[in-house]
Design a protein around this motif. Structure first.
Motif, PDB file in Angstrom:
ATOM      1  N   VAL A  64       0.831  -1.201   0.000  1.00  0.00           N
ATOM      2  CA  VAL A  64       0.000   0.000   0.000  1.00  0.00           C
ATOM      3  C   VAL A  64       0.868   1.256   0.000  1.00  0.00           C
ATOM      4  CG1 VAL A  64      -1.749   1.329   1.252  1.00  0.00           C
ATOM      5  CG2 VAL A  64      -1.919  -1.172   1.148  1.00  0.00           C
ATOM      6  N   ILE A  65       1.891   1.283   0.837  1.00  0.00           N
ATOM      7  CA  ILE A  65       2.778   2.450   0.885  1.00  0.00           C
ATOM      8  C   ILE A  65       3.562   2.587  -0.413  1.00  0.00           C
ATOM      9  CG2 ILE A  65       4.709   3.512   2.096  1.00  0.00           C
ATOM     10  CD1 ILE A  65       1.964   3.520   3.560  1.00  0.00           C
ATOM     11  N   TYR A  66       4.036   1.464  -0.947  1.00  0.00           N
ATOM     12  CA  TYR A  66       4.746   1.484  -2.226  1.00  0.00           C
ATOM     13  C   TYR A  66       3.831   2.027  -3.325  1.00  0.00           C
ATOM     14  CZ  TYR A  66       7.342  -0.645  -6.199  1.00  0.00           C
ATOM     15  OH  TYR A  66       8.028  -0.881  -7.357  1.00  0.00           O
ATOM     16  N   LEU A 104      14.866  -8.977 -17.896  1.00  0.00           N
ATOM     17  CA  LEU A 104      14.215  -8.006 -17.024  1.00  0.00           C
ATOM     18  C   LEU A 104      15.172  -7.513 -15.942  1.00  0.00           C
ATOM     19  CD1 LEU A 104      11.632  -6.461 -16.469  1.00  0.00           C
ATOM     20  CD2 LEU A 104      10.863  -8.357 -15.027  1.00  0.00           C
ATOM     21  N   ALA A 105      15.640  -8.418 -15.080  1.00  0.00           N
ATOM     22  CA  ALA A 105      16.519  -8.012 -13.984  1.00  0.00           C
ATOM     23  C   ALA A 105      17.624  -9.040 -13.785  1.00  0.00           C
ATOM     24  CB  ALA A 105      15.722  -7.851 -12.688  1.00  0.00           C
ATOM     25  N   ARG A 140      22.523  -6.009  -3.768  1.00  0.00           N
ATOM     26  CA  ARG A 140      21.189  -5.839  -3.200  1.00  0.00           C
ATOM     27  C   ARG A 140      20.180  -6.658  -4.014  1.00  0.00           C
ATOM     28  NH1 ARG A 140      19.366  -1.220  -1.701  1.00  0.00           N
ATOM     29  NH2 ARG A 140      17.196  -1.523  -2.279  1.00  0.00           N
ATOM     30  N   GLY A 141      19.206  -7.210  -3.299  1.00  0.00           N
ATOM     31  CA  GLY A 141      18.231  -8.084  -3.944  1.00  0.00           C
ATOM     32  C   GLY A 141      16.932  -7.406  -4.284  1.00  0.00           C
ATOM     33  N   LEU A 142      16.853  -6.096  -4.082  1.00  0.00           N
ATOM     34  CA  LEU A 142      15.644  -5.340  -4.387  1.00  0.00           C
ATOM     35  C   LEU A 142      16.018  -4.161  -5.263  1.00  0.00           C
ATOM     36  CD1 LEU A 142      12.613  -4.777  -3.882  1.00  0.00           C
ATOM     37  CD2 LEU A 142      13.297  -3.450  -1.866  1.00  0.00           C
ATOM     38  N   VAL A 143      15.466  -4.116  -6.472  1.00  0.00           N
ATOM     39  CA  VAL A 143      15.800  -3.029  -7.391  1.00  0.00           C
ATOM     40  C   VAL A 143      14.633  -2.065  -7.592  1.00  0.00           C
ATOM     41  CG1 VAL A 143      17.540  -4.343  -8.645  1.00  0.00           C
ATOM     42  CG2 VAL A 143      15.163  -4.438  -9.407  1.00  0.00           C
ATOM     43  N   SER A 144      13.437  -2.439  -7.212  1.00  0.00           N
ATOM     44  CA  SER A 144      12.266  -1.596  -7.458  1.00  0.00           C
ATOM     45  C   SER A 144      12.344  -0.303  -6.662  1.00  0.00           C
ATOM     46  CB  SER A 144      10.993  -2.350  -7.070  1.00  0.00           C
ATOM     47  OG  SER A 144      10.855  -3.541  -7.822  1.00  0.00           O
ATOM     48  N   PRO A 173      13.564   3.806 -13.392  1.00  0.00           N
ATOM     49  CA  PRO A 173      12.838   3.237 -14.533  1.00  0.00           C
ATOM     50  C   PRO A 173      12.804   1.712 -14.462  1.00  0.00           C
ATOM     51  CG  PRO A 173      15.029   3.905 -15.222  1.00  0.00           C
ATOM     52  CD  PRO A 173      14.881   4.352 -13.793  1.00  0.00           C
ATOM     53  N   PHE A 174      11.620   1.145 -14.383  1.00  0.00           N
ATOM     54  CA  PHE A 174      11.430  -0.303 -14.258  1.00  0.00           C
ATOM     55  C   PHE A 174      11.038  -0.855 -15.623  1.00  0.00           C
ATOM     56  CE2 PHE A 174       9.368  -4.247 -13.400  1.00  0.00           C
ATOM     57  CZ  PHE A 174       9.818  -4.705 -12.173  1.00  0.00           C
TER      58      PHE A 174
END
Length: 501
Positions: A126-128, A431-432, A459-463, A468-469
């Motif tokens: 929700v916050i994201y 993609l990643a 790092r395991g989180l790129v979002s 730009p995704f």
């Protein structure tokens, strides 16, 4: 939403009370939001809870006529919304952002009910999602053109960014709220109207979000939501209609190809965020604690049901055994159960098909010689799946080439950097990718040579809403998020004007 969660406090079974609260919220969401009003459809379809298999709501099953009515509303509203000021669009989005944050708990309950993800993760979503709304509220007033003197000196080159026009936004089930805001917020900020088609499996939180947008004062027709089990025929009708000017889709590569083919008939603007097969590369010099921690993030976010989640773990030989053992310990300790239980780390997969696919890929790897390092415990029945770590997975195992979309970690080893790079790129997707190493030079080389739209270094989180995704190759076209995201909803017009002076 006006419901509260006071009833949850002090009960002997808080998880059951939270689920009951979510059911109360879901019961309010039966209609489709078309042309600025809530309408019943001729038929409905059921939404189920993946944790229990029980029906939790029945929502409008919109047909082609409903879809075209929504597009008519978007077209009718397009000129007025196009003429709105950037400040007006920003103000609307700021109101939506504020309302989302105030309603975080209710929205999170709906997400957990229809996706099965834990409340902790649902609250984070929700916050994201709200962060995207806030970001594009701020970007709405920062759309730039340019002015320059032509090389001949006799006129000025002026560029002006203009809204693309009515859009079709097709969103997935795994991040149902954030994927709506990642598409809709920049569309609104750019001055576009939109028809949103959420995934059949998870329509509830999108309908709840439509109420928030409505209450925030969005003009009639700026946003419509089409819930349907007939996505193919409804979307085909919209794509064939000359009033539609753009389609944005997040989902499988196979469906993306079909949408691109249909969009090509009318030369529509397209944004496609498609499948992934992300490599997670760990070199011998990596900090083992860091590698395992980031591996858990890259693999277990959304229970492995993420297009950017690590699908293949490529680990250099010198650290491979230690990495497999440590990752196995962490995965085996995962607590699996109802997402409404605050003590649970992982909920169920989205449906039985997802469980069957994950089991097929796991069994295939084991039959081909992979070794099971560890397996967690999971409840019997429904859509629960125990997290598992597989080591020594051979190159011909199906899990190496297929997106598993589940909490199954497949580990293979490599010897050299060149081998790691070749294997990381040995996929139709892009993609990643992730690289864990203590060497800055190696990190730069790998990031520069990996054929993917995004690379995470240590790092395991790129979002991020500010980044730009998107992907390359068969993983899609276009970008979402960051300043690049609003450009997907703008056409650049060039105007030649007389020279100054």
């Amino acid at each position: 939403m006006t419901q509260t969660i006071d009833q949850v406090q002090g009960t002997t079974d808080p998880a059951a009370a939270r689920r009951d609260h979510a059911l109360t919220l879901a019961a309010e969401l039966r209609s489709g939001y078309l042309a600025g009003s809530w309408r019943e459809a001729a038929s409905t379809f059921d939404v189920t809870d993946p944790a229990t298999g029980a029906v939790v709501a029945s929502v409008a099953d919109c047909d082609v006529a409903d879809g075209l009515a929504a597009l008519s509303a978007a077209d009718a509203a397009a000129e007025e919304w196009r003429a709105s000021t950037p400040a007006e669009r920003a103000a609307l989005l700021h109101r939506v952002d504020t309302a989302m944050r105030a309603d975080q708990e209710n929205l999170a309950h709906l997400i957990t009910l229809e996706t099965g993800k834990t409340l902790t993760e649902a609250r984070g979503e929700v916050i994201y999602a709200a962060d995207y709304v806030r970001w594009y509220a701020e970007e709405a007033v920062r759309v730039h053109g340019r002015s320059s003197t032509a090389p001949t000196g006799d006129f000025q080159i002026v560029t002006v960014a203009e809204p693309v026009g009515p859009c079709l936004l097709i969103t997935p089930w795994n991040v149902p709220l954030a994927m709506v805001t990642r598409k809709l917020a920049p569309a609104i900020a750019a001055g576009c109207t939109a028809v949103v088609k959420p995934a059949e499996l998870t329509p509830l939180v999108t309908l709840a979000f439509a109420r928030i947008v409505e209450d925030a004062g969005a003009p009639q027709g700026v946003v419509s939501v089409i819930t349907t089990t007939r996505a193919d025929e409804v979307c085909a009708a919209l794509l064939a209609d000359e009033r539609l000017r753009k389609v944005s889709f997040t989902g499988s590569t196979a469906v993306g190809r079909l949408l691109l083919e249909r969009s090509g008939q009318r030369v529509l603007r397209t944004s496609m965020e498609l499948g992934g097969n992300a490599p997670f590369v760990v070199f011998d010099d990596a900090d083992l604690d860091l590698a395992v921690e980031q591996a858990m993030i890259a693999k277990m976010r959304m229970g492995g049901q993420s297009c950017v989640g690590a699908n293949r773990f490529l680990v250099q030989e010198g650290i491979a055994d230690a990495f497999a053992a440590r990752l196995g310990e962490r995965m085996a300790a995962t607590r699996v159960g109802s997402g409404f239980d605050e003590d649970v780390d992982l909920g169920p997969l989205i449906d039985e098909r997802a469980v069957a696919k994950a089991q097929r890929l796991t069994d295939d790897a084991l039959e081909r010689g992979a070794r099971e390092v560890a397996r967690a415990e999971a409840p019997e029945g429904s859509c629960y799946l125990a997290p598992v770590v597989l080591d020594q997975v051979p190159a011909d195992a199906a899990i190496i080439s297929e997106e598993v979309f589940a909490p199954v970690a497949a580990i293979s080893t490599f010897s050299t950097e060149a081998e790691a790079l070749a294997r990381a790129n040995d996929t139709e997707h892009g993609l990643a990718g992730f690289v864990i190493t203590a060497s800055l030079d190696r990190a730069r080389r790998m990031a520069g040579r990996m054929r993917s739209g995004m690379v995470g270094i240590n790092r395991g989180l790129v979002s991020s809403v500010a980044a730009p995704f998107g992907g390359t190759k068969q993983s899609g076209l276009g970008r979402e998020g960051g300043p690049e995201g609003i450009a997907e909803y703008l056409d650049m017009k060039y105007v030649a004007v007389p020279a100054f002076g």
